[in-house]
Design a protein around this motif. Structure first.
Motif, mmCIF file in Angstrom:
data_model
loop_
_atom_site.group_PDB
_atom_site.id
_atom_site.type_symbol
_atom_site.label_atom_id
_atom_site.label_comp_id
_atom_site.label_asym_id
_atom_site.label_seq_id
_atom_site.Cartn_x
_atom_site.Cartn_y
_atom_site.Cartn_z
ATOM 1 N N GLY A 120 0.800 -1.224 0.000
ATOM 2 C CA GLY A 120 0.000 0.000 0.000
ATOM 3 C C GLY A 120 0.829 1.269 0.000
ATOM 4 N N VAL A 121 2.152 1.159 -0.105
ATOM 5 C CA VAL A 121 3.005 2.349 -0.110
ATOM 6 C C VAL A 121 2.904 3.046 -1.467
ATOM 7 C CG1 VAL A 121 5.370 3.196 0.073
ATOM 8 C CG2 VAL A 121 4.573 1.375 1.587
ATOM 9 N N THR A 122 2.653 4.360 -1.445
ATOM 10 C CA THR A 122 2.580 5.151 -2.685
ATOM 11 C C THR A 122 3.723 6.164 -2.707
ATOM 12 O OG1 THR A 122 1.091 6.749 -1.660
ATOM 13 C CG2 THR A 122 0.087 4.910 -2.862
ATOM 14 N N VAL A 123 4.216 6.423 -3.910
ATOM 15 C CA VAL A 123 5.306 7.380 -4.113
ATOM 16 C C VAL A 123 4.750 8.587 -4.854
ATOM 17 C CG1 VAL A 123 7.552 7.777 -5.167
ATOM 18 C CG2 VAL A 123 7.024 5.550 -4.158
ATOM 19 N N VAL A 144 -1.102 12.335 7.275
ATOM 20 C CA VAL A 144 -1.767 13.111 6.227
ATOM 21 C C VAL A 144 -3.125 12.492 5.927
ATOM 22 C CG1 VAL A 144 0.394 13.893 5.177
ATOM 23 C CG2 VAL A 144 -0.643 11.757 4.413
ATOM 24 N N LYS A 145 -4.025 13.318 5.429
ATOM 25 C CA LYS A 145 -5.352 12.868 5.035
ATOM 26 C C LYS A 145 -5.425 12.759 3.510
ATOM 27 C CE LYS A 145 -7.504 15.194 8.978
ATOM 28 N NZ LYS A 145 -8.507 16.213 9.391
ATOM 29 N N ALA A 146 -6.402 12.032 3.039
ATOM 30 C CA ALA A 146 -6.585 11.912 1.594
ATOM 31 C C ALA A 146 -6.925 13.276 1.016
ATOM 32 C CB ALA A 146 -7.694 10.912 1.288
ATOM 33 N N ARG A 210 -0.838 16.596 -3.933
ATOM 34 C CA ARG A 210 -1.736 16.192 -2.860
ATOM 35 C C ARG A 210 -1.610 14.689 -2.602
ATOM 36 N NH1 ARG A 210 -5.198 20.265 -1.616
ATOM 37 N NH2 ARG A 210 -5.323 21.997 -3.136
ATOM 38 N N ALA A 211 -1.930 14.288 -1.363
ATOM 39 C CA ALA A 211 -1.910 12.863 -0.989
ATOM 40 C C ALA A 211 -3.115 12.176 -1.607
ATOM 41 C CB ALA A 211 -1.924 12.719 0.524
ATOM 42 N N GLU A 236 7.096 9.367 0.173
ATOM 43 C CA GLU A 236 6.546 8.017 0.243
ATOM 44 C C GLU A 236 5.522 7.999 1.359
ATOM 45 O OE1 GLU A 236 9.137 4.714 0.554
ATOM 46 O OE2 GLU A 236 10.260 5.172 -1.289
ATOM 47 N N ILE A 237 4.313 7.565 1.029
ATOM 48 C CA ILE A 237 3.219 7.575 1.998
ATOM 49 C C ILE A 237 2.708 6.155 2.172
ATOM 50 C CG2 ILE A 237 0.913 8.458 2.506
ATOM 51 C CD1 ILE A 237 1.590 10.902 0.851
ATOM 52 N N ALA A 238 2.602 5.726 3.427
ATOM 53 C CA ALA A 238 2.111 4.392 3.752
ATOM 54 C C ALA A 238 0.843 4.502 4.574
ATOM 55 C CB ALA A 238 3.169 3.605 4.518
ATOM 56 N N SER A 239 0.037 3.451 4.497
ATOM 57 C CA SER A 239 -1.224 3.421 5.231
ATOM 58 C C SER A 239 -1.083 2.529 6.461
ATOM 59 C CB SER A 239 -2.337 2.894 4.331
ATOM 60 O OG SER A 239 -3.527 2.708 5.063
ATOM 61 N N LEU A 240 -1.870 2.819 7.490
ATOM 62 C CA LEU A 240 -1.900 1.985 8.690
ATOM 63 C C LEU A 240 -3.093 1.049 8.709
ATOM 64 C CD1 LEU A 240 -0.763 4.437 11.511
ATOM 65 C CD2 LEU A 240 0.490 2.501 10.541
ATOM 66 N N ASP A 241 -3.855 1.031 7.641
ATOM 67 C CA ASP A 241 -4.989 0.107 7.562
ATOM 68 C C ASP A 241 -5.091 -0.415 6.131
ATOM 69 O OD1 ASP A 241 -7.237 -1.364 8.167
ATOM 70 O OD2 ASP A 241 -8.612 0.303 7.772
ATOM 71 N N PRO A 242 -4.732 -1.679 5.915
ATOM 72 C CA PRO A 242 -4.285 -2.662 6.922
ATOM 73 C C PRO A 242 -2.790 -2.558 7.190
ATOM 74 C CG PRO A 242 -4.425 -3.713 4.798
ATOM 75 C CD PRO A 242 -4.867 -2.285 4.580
#
Length: 401
Positions: A120-123, A144-146, A210-211, A236-242
């Motif tokens: 789920g990591v986005t660049v 960060v928020k969407a 923007r994220a 690089e932005i990662a999510s905590l769910d899941p």
């Protein structure tokens, strides 16, 4: 008269001595191989020190300096097992139980470490050469928020292409206008910039990144005022769910997990709360230092309570029970390395070893897949001494003539 008496005594002694000598010589020359008739039927002869070899004739053993021993027909039953009296069974502490159908459920528990779901990591990268005018997110690990603004870029090289598009658009030719617009898109110009250009009629050289989804900044590779090149990674932005759980478990429990197995995780950070997930991958390499296997679990974390680096206890979720299988107590199984066997009580104080194939072992019971049937009496205590005696008497292997 006295001389005559002494002479008679001497002659008697010589006769007795001579008779004993000839009798001894006669007995010593009698063949030793003739068995004494007993009226019992002899099946074969064997050497007690080499019971695996049978002979169809009496005589001296080719292995030891001793006579072969007959095996009689009325001992055939004893040859099929080892006879143990009731008193001897009590002295050995022998116990038996019946082979029965048993529900085997393998418990599973392990420790795991929370890590980022790397799928789920986005660049977020620069679409073109330019300069970072402003950073809205300027620290790693920042949430960060969407749709939240990350940075503002100045991209002067877009000016020429946008001016050309505005000029073509004024001509009113739909085909040329469409081609010029597609050229802007080929320069990685976002749709929102092109629409702002069309609305304002002026070149748009400022771009706000923007994220695309909520998460936290894993890596920040830029600062305000820095020059950037096209496709350079900025965030690089990662999510905590899941999140991912990577668990270590012993190789003896390799059969306990498979892809798709549902698990439940708990942590002391949130007492009484359970986190549910699914095994996504069984990692192919074993950890050589601890001799453990690894599995990767995707765990739901809607409240984002689990953080990378936290330790969790993992157990398998309750699933449908396995059908009962034929099983015996674990201590009844004799594993010699070359074969696996059980000792059966055949009745009348006789015991016989049998080769079996085993399956799953759990909760003190071992599954028997072949070589045994339900209801057979299996020895669970004292079986090793009897098994050794049975091997000495060649009960297990088949001997040759």
């Amino acid at each position: 008269m006295k001389t005559t008496t002494l002479t008679a005594v001497a002659i008697a002694v010589l006769v007795a001595a001579g008779g004993g000598y000839f009798l001894g010589q006669k007995q010593s020359h009698q063949p030793e191989t003739q068995p004494q008739p007993t009226g019992r039927k002899v099946l074969y002869w064997y050497d007690p020190m080499m019971p695996g070899q049978r002979f169809d004739k009496p005589g001296k053993s080719p292995f030891m300096d001793m006579q072969l021993v007959p095996r009689y027909a009325d001992e055939e039953k004893a040859a099929a097992g080892v006879g143990i009296s009731v008193q001897q069974q009590q002295n050995l502490g022998m116990k038996t139980t019946k082979a029965q159908l048993h529900q085997l459920n393998v418990p599973f528990s392990a420790f795991a470490t929370v890590s980022t779901d790397e799928r789920g990591v986005t660049v977020v990268s620069a679409p073109a050469n330019g300069v970072v005018k402003r950073l809205y997110v300027n620290a790693p690990q920042q949430q960060v928020k969407a749709g939240e603004a990350l940075a503002q870029l100045w991209i002067p090289q877009w000016t020429t292409a946008q001016q050309e598009y505005l000029a073509v658009r004024q001509l009113g030719d739909a085909g040329l206008t469409r081609a010029a617009r597609e050229r802007l898109a080929l320069q990685f110009m976002p749709e929102e910039v092109i629409r702002a250009l069309e609305r304002s009629g002026k070149p748009q050289t400022m771009l706000t990144l923007r994220a695309t989804k909520a998460g936290y900044v894993v890596k920040l590779d830029v600062r305000e005022g820095a020059q950037i090149t096209a496709t350079a990674p900025l965030f690089e932005i990662a999510s905590l769910d899941p999140v991912w759980l990577v668990i270590d478990y012993p190789q003896t429990q390799a059969q306990s997990l498979s892809v798709g197995t549902e698990v439940v995780a708990t942590t002391q950070s949130w007492p009484g709360e359970q986190f549910h997930g699914t095994v996504s991958e069984l990692l192919p390499q074993m950890e050589t230092t601890t001799r453990t296997l690894k599995a990767r679990i995707v765990l739901n974390n809607a409240g984002q309570k689990l953080k990378p680096g936290m330790y969790l206890s993992v157990s398998r979720a309750q699933t449908a029970e396995r059908p009962p299988v034929l099983a015996v107590p674990e201590e009844a199984v004799i594993n010699s390395g070359e074969s696996t066997r059980l000792l059966l009580a055949t009745g009348d104080g006789y015991f016989r070893p049998v080769n079996v194939k085993t399956g799953l072992t759990a909760q003190g019971w071992t599954e028997i897949t072949s070589g045994l049937k339900e209801g057979d009496d299996v020895v669970t205590s004292g079986q090793f001494l009897i098994d050794s005696e049975a091997n000495l008497r060649s009960v297990m292997p088949e001997v040759t003539q």
